[in-house]
Write a protein that holds these residues in place. Structure first.
Motif, PDB file in Angstrom:
ATOM      1  N   UNK A   1     -21.037 -43.773  36.993  1.00 39.14           N
ATOM      2  CA  UNK A   1     -21.260 -43.995  35.564  1.00 39.14           C
ATOM      3  C   UNK A   1     -20.853 -45.419  35.196  1.00 39.14           C
ATOM      4  N   UNK A   2     -21.266 -45.858  33.998  1.00 38.11           N
ATOM      5  CA  UNK A   2     -20.834 -47.154  33.472  1.00 38.11           C
ATOM      6  C   UNK A   2     -19.371 -47.080  33.058  1.00 38.11           C
ATOM      7  N   UNK A   3     -18.718 -48.251  33.127  1.00 41.07           N
ATOM      8  CA  UNK A   3     -17.299 -48.293  32.762  1.00 41.07           C
ATOM      9  C   UNK A   3     -16.965 -49.624  32.088  1.00 41.07           C
ATOM     10  N   UNK A   4     -17.731 -49.965  31.068  1.00 37.46           N
ATOM     11  CA  UNK A   4     -17.438 -51.169  30.303  1.00 37.46           C
ATOM     12  C   UNK A   4     -17.825 -52.438  31.033  1.00 37.46           C
ATOM     13  N   UNK A   5     -16.985 -53.488  30.874  1.00 36.49           N
ATOM     14  CA  UNK A   5     -17.284 -54.801  31.440  1.00 36.49           C
ATOM     15  C   UNK A   5     -16.047 -55.372  32.127  1.00 36.49           C
ATOM     16  N   UNK A   6     -16.286 -56.250  33.093  1.00 34.93           N
ATOM     17  CA  UNK A   6     -15.202 -56.995  33.723  1.00 34.93           C
ATOM     18  C   UNK A   6     -14.713 -58.098  32.777  1.00 34.93           C
ATOM     19  N   UNK A   7     -13.607 -58.714  33.141  1.00 30.65           N
ATOM     20  CA  UNK A   7     -13.096 -59.828  32.353  1.00 30.65           C
ATOM     21  C   UNK A   7     -14.099 -60.989  32.367  1.00 30.65           C
ATOM     22  N   UNK A   8     -14.237 -61.710  31.260  1.00 26.54           N
ATOM     23  CA  UNK A   8     -15.173 -62.845  31.240  1.00 26.54           C
ATOM     24  C   UNK A   8     -14.778 -63.901  32.271  1.00 26.54           C
TER      25      UNK A   8
END
Length: 413
Positions: free
Chosen positions: A58-65
């Motif tokens: 599943x999706x789990x947001x985003x990594x750090x920029x």
């Protein structure tokens, strides 16, 4: 977003508006590509479910920029994160999603990674930035004429077949001093030749040890296996290993000592007060009108300095035949045959770089760097004067006073 642009096409913070547009477009396209890659990955594994019936991927947001350096500039990205709960049956570890577009370790595009070695190779000391900048700009338009591209080392570094005659000039070069395992000093053995059309080219480059005759012999035997016939004339300094190997592999070749290194060795044997006059006397030898005038200049040199500096004079008289061998060929070729300048001038850029970097790091890196420098430099080497005469030299023509000698009528018939 509205930006105020001045007459020069730049915004208030000094950046170009077109660059901002390109970077923003690149950021959006890259973000869309990453989203599409993650969506495709999750959709492919949508049927994988755990014991509780829930999806394992599943999706789990985003990594750090993070900032990624591209040809359009630095672009800040937030890569989507995937929660993959599947377990590898062989290792027992959880599987991890790795983006093929933007791997976790990537901080700059492959194009930038290719440009950095080219900047080191061409630009830092020689001022030739065109090959590197052309990789970024995709064209040499607006730049000075490109001097050539560094070849793929995986292809260009392989030994190739040598076809056609090559009068060879060889030169031993230490670059950079390395202490290999087992003792001894590592050297770069370089051989530059002249083709039948008068152009100069790199014939061989090899890693060797000190002034080892066996290292030079191995290099020359390799040239023979690749199809090189015995050259007519070899030019080099007083490296004993080179001449010993040459006599073993190509015994019929003629020798020519370098008139840059020999005078330097002679002057080192004399006090500074006598060096200006001795230097002028040595110049009279290799700048003489012909071989007879050069022999007379050597006699004059011996008369002037033989009594006080016999060791210095002996350095000239003992190698007289090898020092004057270039007079037995065409006068047009003499300027090319009396020194090893083609290799010396090429290695001047090598020395500039190694002074800045404090060495090349390893023997393998040093050999690769030297090959790149020489291969790039040979595209700018000037052909010998009167290139149409090289074929006559290869054919064994006889010369007198720098000109072709007519054959006797008996032989001509």
């Amino acid at each position: 977003m509205v930006s105020v642009v001045n007459d020069y096409g730049t915004t208030a913070n000094g950046s170009s508006l077109i660059d901002q547009i390109v970077r923003e477009g690149a950021r959006r396209m890259l973000a869309a590509a990453l989203e599409a890659e993650v969506d495709a990955y999750i959709a492919e594994l949508a049927d994988r479910r755990g014991e509780n019936g829930r999806r394992l991927v599943v999706r789990n947001g985003y990594h750090q920029p993070r900032k990624v350096t591209t040809a359009a500039g630095a672009v800040e990205m937030k890569a989507p994160r995937v929660n993959d709960k599947r377990v590898d049956a062989e290792t027992g570890e959880r599987r991890r999603f790795s983006s093929a577009i933007l791997p976790s370790w990537c901080r700059k595009s492959p194009k930038i990674s290719e440009v950095l070695p080219l900047l080191y190779l061409h630009g830092l000391s020689s001022g030739d930035f065109v090959p590197a900048l052309e990789q970024i700009l995709s064209s040499a338009a607006g730049l000075s004429p490109a001097r050539g591209h560094a070849p793929d080392p995986a292809v260009a570094g392989r030994p190739r077949r040598l076809h056609g005659p090559r009068p060879v000039r060889g030169r031993l070069r230490r670059h950079p001093p390395q202490r290999p395992p087992g003792g001894g000093q590592s050297l770069r053995l370089v051989l530059v030749g002249v083709r039948a059309d008068g152009s100069k080219e790199l014939v061989a480059l090899k890693d060797g040890y000190r002034q080892s005759g066996e290292s030079w012999a191995d290099l020359l035997r390799g040239c023979g296996r690749r199809g090189m016939r015995a050259p007519v004339l070899a030019v080099g300094d007083g490296a004993l290993g080179f001449w010993k190997a040459l006599a073993e592999v190509f015994p019929e070749i003629r020798e020519q000592r370098c008139w840059i290194h020999k005078p330097a060795n002679v002057l080192d044997s004399m006090p500074k007060s006598a060096q200006p006059g001795a230097k002028k006397a040595t110049q009279d030898i290799y700048n003489a009108e012909g071989k007879q005038h050069a022999e007379a200049a050597i006699k004059t040199f011996a008369q002037l300095y033989g009594a006080k500096f016999p060791k210095a004079v002996k350095k000239i008289t003992d190698d007289q035949e090898q020092l004057l061998a270039f007079y037995d060929l065409f006068a047009e070729h003499c300027i090319h045959l009396r020194t090893t300048n083609p290799i010396e001038s090429t290695f001047s850029t090598v020395r500039l770089r190694t002074k800045v970097t404090r060495g090349a790091g390893s023997r393998t890196a040093a050999l690769a760097m030297v090959f790149k420098f020489v291969d790039s430099a040979q595209q700018r080497w000037r052909a010998v004067n009167a290139p149409h005469l090289v074929a006559l030299v290869r054919a064994g023509a006889r010369f007198e006073r720098g000109h072709l000698a007519e054959r006797p009528e008996a032989h001509a018939a």
